[in-house]
Enzyme design. Sequence first.
Site, PDB file in Angstrom:
ATOM      1  N   ILE A   1      42.188  16.927  22.053  1.00  0.00           N
ATOM      2  CA  ILE A   1      41.451  15.797  22.606  1.00  0.00           C
ATOM      3  C   ILE A   1      42.189  14.495  22.321  1.00  0.00           C
ATOM      4  O   ILE A   1      42.229  13.585  23.164  1.00  0.00           O
ATOM      5  CB  ILE A   1      40.025  15.764  22.031  1.00  0.00           C
ATOM      6  CG1 ILE A   1      39.221  16.977  22.540  1.00  0.00           C
ATOM      7  CG2 ILE A   1      39.313  14.469  22.399  1.00  0.00           C
ATOM      8  CD1 ILE A   1      37.870  17.138  21.886  1.00  0.00           C
TER       9      ILE A   1
ATOM     10  N   GLY B   1      40.892  14.994  12.166  1.00  0.00           N
ATOM     11  CA  GLY B   1      39.907  15.667  11.324  1.00  0.00           C
ATOM     12  C   GLY B   1      40.415  16.999  10.813  1.00  0.00           C
ATOM     13  O   GLY B   1      41.413  17.536  11.309  1.00  0.00           O
TER      14      GLY B   1
ATOM     15  N   TYR C   1      32.131  20.302   6.507  1.00  0.00           N
ATOM     16  CA  TYR C   1      32.392  19.690   7.808  1.00  0.00           C
ATOM     17  C   TYR C   1      31.149  18.973   8.332  1.00  0.00           C
ATOM     18  O   TYR C   1      31.215  17.822   8.785  1.00  0.00           O
ATOM     19  CB  TYR C   1      32.849  20.761   8.797  1.00  0.00           C
ATOM     20  CG  TYR C   1      33.320  20.220  10.121  1.00  0.00           C
ATOM     21  CD1 TYR C   1      34.613  19.710  10.252  1.00  0.00           C
ATOM     22  CD2 TYR C   1      32.489  20.209  11.235  1.00  0.00           C
ATOM     23  CE1 TYR C   1      35.059  19.216  11.465  1.00  0.00           C
ATOM     24  CE2 TYR C   1      32.925  19.713  12.442  1.00  0.00           C
ATOM     25  CZ  TYR C   1      34.205  19.214  12.561  1.00  0.00           C
ATOM     26  OH  TYR C   1      34.644  18.704  13.763  1.00  0.00           O
TER      27      TYR C   1
END
Length: 251
Positions: free
Chosen positions: A20, A92, A155
């Site tokens: 992304i 991330g 997470y």
Amino acid sequence: MNSLSSAKPLAVVTGGTKGIGLSFSQRLTELGYQVVALFRHDKGAAETARAMLPDGFTAIPCDVSVPSAARHTAAEILRDHGTPRVLVNNAGRNIDRPFLELTDDDWHTVLDANLSAPFYLTQAFAPAMLTAGGGSVVNVGATTGIRPRFNGANYCASKAGLLHLTKCLALELAPTIRVNCLIPGMIDTEDMQMRCRTAAPEHRDSMFTGIPQGRIGSPDEMASALEFMIGDAARYITGQKLIVDGGQFMW
């Protein structure tokens, strides 16, 4: 300062060389931004991104989860490229284990990357952005920051924290800097294909039952959402979350 900075607005995208993040970098270059993409270790992806994107794209290695590295790199960007108009905190980490098996390292690695890194970089760039008259910060969250799942306490907690950090920054940096959270649902990336085995028809079909639009989204659709969030059409939007998920989390 890089001569391009006087001609083009600057955007900084963490994790901006694949998945992304690469779609974000590509869309921003198409919109006329000079893009600096930060990546942790995948030099091959960075070279591919450099080859496919036009002039005005720069890829810089930086582990943004390390405070000294994040702040040093931010200072270099300010010196060499100017002040960002857009900061996309996209990088991330994900380490899945049952809660009782999570190690201290599992916990800190994920929180440092997903929650602390956006804090470090936004804090490093915000003074210059305020002085320059403003800009837009977009934090990339996750649906698991809203609804938990098994084997992802680290997470889920990091992304839930990022949602609240977004709101705190939106309050403190207003009205000059807008801060919002962009949340992808099931998006067709290599990571998603590997983690969820979406290439197998039986797995894709089972996923579609929970998505009202009946399909997985594309990275380009995420880029379109980013384009909206940083654009003039969203100039009265701050401290909000935009979920791009085909309706999966409308409930």
